[in-house]
Design an enzyme around this catalytic site. Structure first.
Site, short mmCIF file in Angstrom:
data_model
loop_
_atom_site.label_atom_id
_atom_site.label_comp_id
_atom_site.label_asym_id
_atom_site.label_seq_id
_atom_site.Cartn_x
_atom_site.Cartn_y
_atom_site.Cartn_z
N HIS A 46 -8.84 1.81 5.39
CA HIS A 46 -8.29 1.85 5.79
C HIS A 46 -8.08 2.85 7.26
O HIS A 46 -9.06 3.57 6.98
CB HIS A 46 -6.77 2.39 5.04
CG HIS A 46 -5.35 2.37 5.70
ND1 HIS A 46 -4.88 3.04 6.85
CD2 HIS A 46 -4.71 1.30 5.21
CE1 HIS A 46 -3.41 2.57 6.58
NE2 HIS A 46 -3.66 1.83 5.69
N SER B 158 3.87 -1.85 10.30
CA SER B 158 5.57 -2.23 10.79
C SER B 158 5.74 -3.94 9.75
O SER B 158 7.06 -4.28 10.38
CB SER B 158 5.72 -1.63 11.76
OG SER B 158 5.51 -0.76 12.21
N GLU C 100 -6.17 4.90 8.12
CA GLU C 100 -5.79 6.88 7.48
C GLU C 100 -7.28 7.00 7.10
O GLU C 100 -7.46 8.16 7.49
CB GLU C 100 -4.61 6.80 6.64
CG GLU C 100 -3.68 5.75 7.46
CD GLU C 100 -2.23 5.84 6.99
OE1 GLU C 100 -2.43 5.68 5.60
OE2 GLU C 100 -1.56 5.30 7.35
N LYS D 8 -0.03 4.23 -0.50
CA LYS D 8 -0.29 5.25 0.56
C LYS D 8 0.03 7.16 -0.55
O LYS D 8 0.01 6.57 -1.91
CB LYS D 8 0.28 5.99 1.95
CG LYS D 8 -0.07 4.77 2.67
CD LYS D 8 0.30 5.04 4.28
CE LYS D 8 0.01 3.73 5.08
NZ LYS D 8 0.31 3.53 5.87
N GLU E 169 -5.11 -4.67 10.79
CA GLU E 169 -4.19 -3.58 11.13
C GLU E 169 -3.74 -3.17 12.42
O GLU E 169 -5.03 -1.90 12.00
CB GLU E 169 -3.54 -2.51 9.94
CG GLU E 169 -3.83 -3.11 8.50
CD GLU E 169 -3.35 -2.38 7.31
OE1 GLU E 169 -2.62 -2.76 6.39
OE2 GLU E 169 -4.01 -0.61 7.26
N GLY F 142 3.12 2.61 10.65
CA GLY F 142 4.60 3.36 10.46
C GLY F 142 5.00 4.17 12.34
O GLY F 142 5.63 4.93 11.40
N ASN G 252 1.02 -1.01 0.18
CA ASN G 252 0.76 0.40 0.01
C ASN G 252 0.96 1.25 -0.23
O ASN G 252 1.37 1.68 1.36
CB ASN G 252 -0.65 0.08 1.37
CG ASN G 252 -2.27 1.03 1.34
OD1 ASN G 252 -1.93 1.74 0.67
ND2 ASN G 252 -2.62 1.65 2.33
P1 13P Z 1 3.39 0.31 7.36
O1 13P Z 1 3.38 -1.14 7.40
O2 13P Z 1 4.20 1.66 7.14
O3 13P Z 1 3.24 0.15 9.30
O4 13P Z 1 2.18 0.83 6.86
C1 13P Z 1 1.35 -0.19 6.96
C2 13P Z 1 -0.13 -0.29 6.32
O5 13P Z 1 -0.60 0.84 6.90
C3 13P Z 1 -0.20 -1.16 5.51
O6 13P Z 1 -1.65 -0.44 4.53
#
Ligand code: 13P
Length: 249
Positions: free
Chosen positions: A94, A213, A96, A11, A166, A172, A9
């Protein structure tokens, strides 16, 4: 029985130039992967990504889809628009989006339906915040998010859906759920699917990824867990070597 699926992903990262460079490096590195490999890229990169990965084992994904077929929704993207560009997978719900853009369990469900109606495969994200975890709410949050996301979704569509667990506190942050913890929490989601549909559906038709992560160092331990069918990778999907190492865990 459940083929592992590792999805990047990206982003809000990579312009078209960055997309071409990253995918050109990635293609040979994952050509012999046993897992299904997907890259979910920003809308503006989809066409370029689709051109580059044509004929390879990398599949194309988007990061969101609107629930309406078309109409006055300035700035939104419909399932038809994604299908026309060869998109196969789409991230929905997601954290976010939930955190910053007002996504709710209801809008997640509407997007899942819109995606499936057009033959897109949603990667449906669920996960608890740190506050919810510390408050002992992990199970109730996941049961609610999963139940609402799958409201009115027919059993026949389950093979076209992927769930991504997640934990918000692991995204992150460099903090990963321990493999055992991720496994046990994913079991809660799978049990929920068994109750909503059937045991066989939950065991054989739905793939559940871990995300948060995940990187070359922890991928093999996570992927060794029986409940974990793949990963949704943020930061580590932006570097070809790192992502390929996760893909080949
Ligand atoms: P990270 O791997 O950067 O922690 O992000 C995970 C994520 O949100 C994937 O959708």
């Amino acid at each position: 029985m459940r083929q592992p699926i590792i999805a990047g992903n990206w982003k809000m990262n990579n312009t078209i130039a960055g997309t071409k460079a990253l995918l050109t490096d990635l293609i040979p590195l994952v050509a012999d992967a046993k897992a299904e490999v997907v890259v979910c890229v920003p809308y503006t990169d989809i066409a370029a990504a689709g051109e580059i990965i044509k004929g390879t084992n990398i599949k194309l994904g988007a990061e969101n889809v609107h629930w309406a077929e078309k109409g006055a929704f300035t700035g939104e993207i419909s399932a038809d628009m994604l299908v026309e560009l060869g998109v196969e997978y789409v991230v929905v719900g997601h954290s976010e989006r939930r955190q910053y853009f007002g996504e709710t369990d209801q809008t997640v469900n509407a997007r899942v339906k819109a995606a499936l109606a057009k033959g897109l495969k949603p990667i449906i994200c669920v996960g608890e915040t740190l506050e919810e975890r510390e408050g002992g709410l992990v199970e109730s949050v996941l049961v609610r998010q999963t139940t609402e996301a799958f409201k009115d979704i027919d059993k026949s569509q389950l093979e076209n859906t992927v769930i991504a667990y997640e934990p918000v506190w692991a995204i992150g942050t460099g903090k990963t759920a321990t493999a055992q913890d991720a496994n046990d929490t994913i079991a809660i989601i799978r049990n929920t699917m068994a109750e909503l549909y059937c045991k066989d559906c939950a065991e054989n038709k739905v793939r559940i990824q871990y995300g948060g992560s995940m990187n070359p160092k922890n991928a093999s331990e996570l992927m060794a867990m029986p409940q974990i069918d793949g990963g949704l990778i943020g930061g580590a999907s932006l570097k070809a070597v790192d992502f390929s190492q996760v893909v080949k865990y």
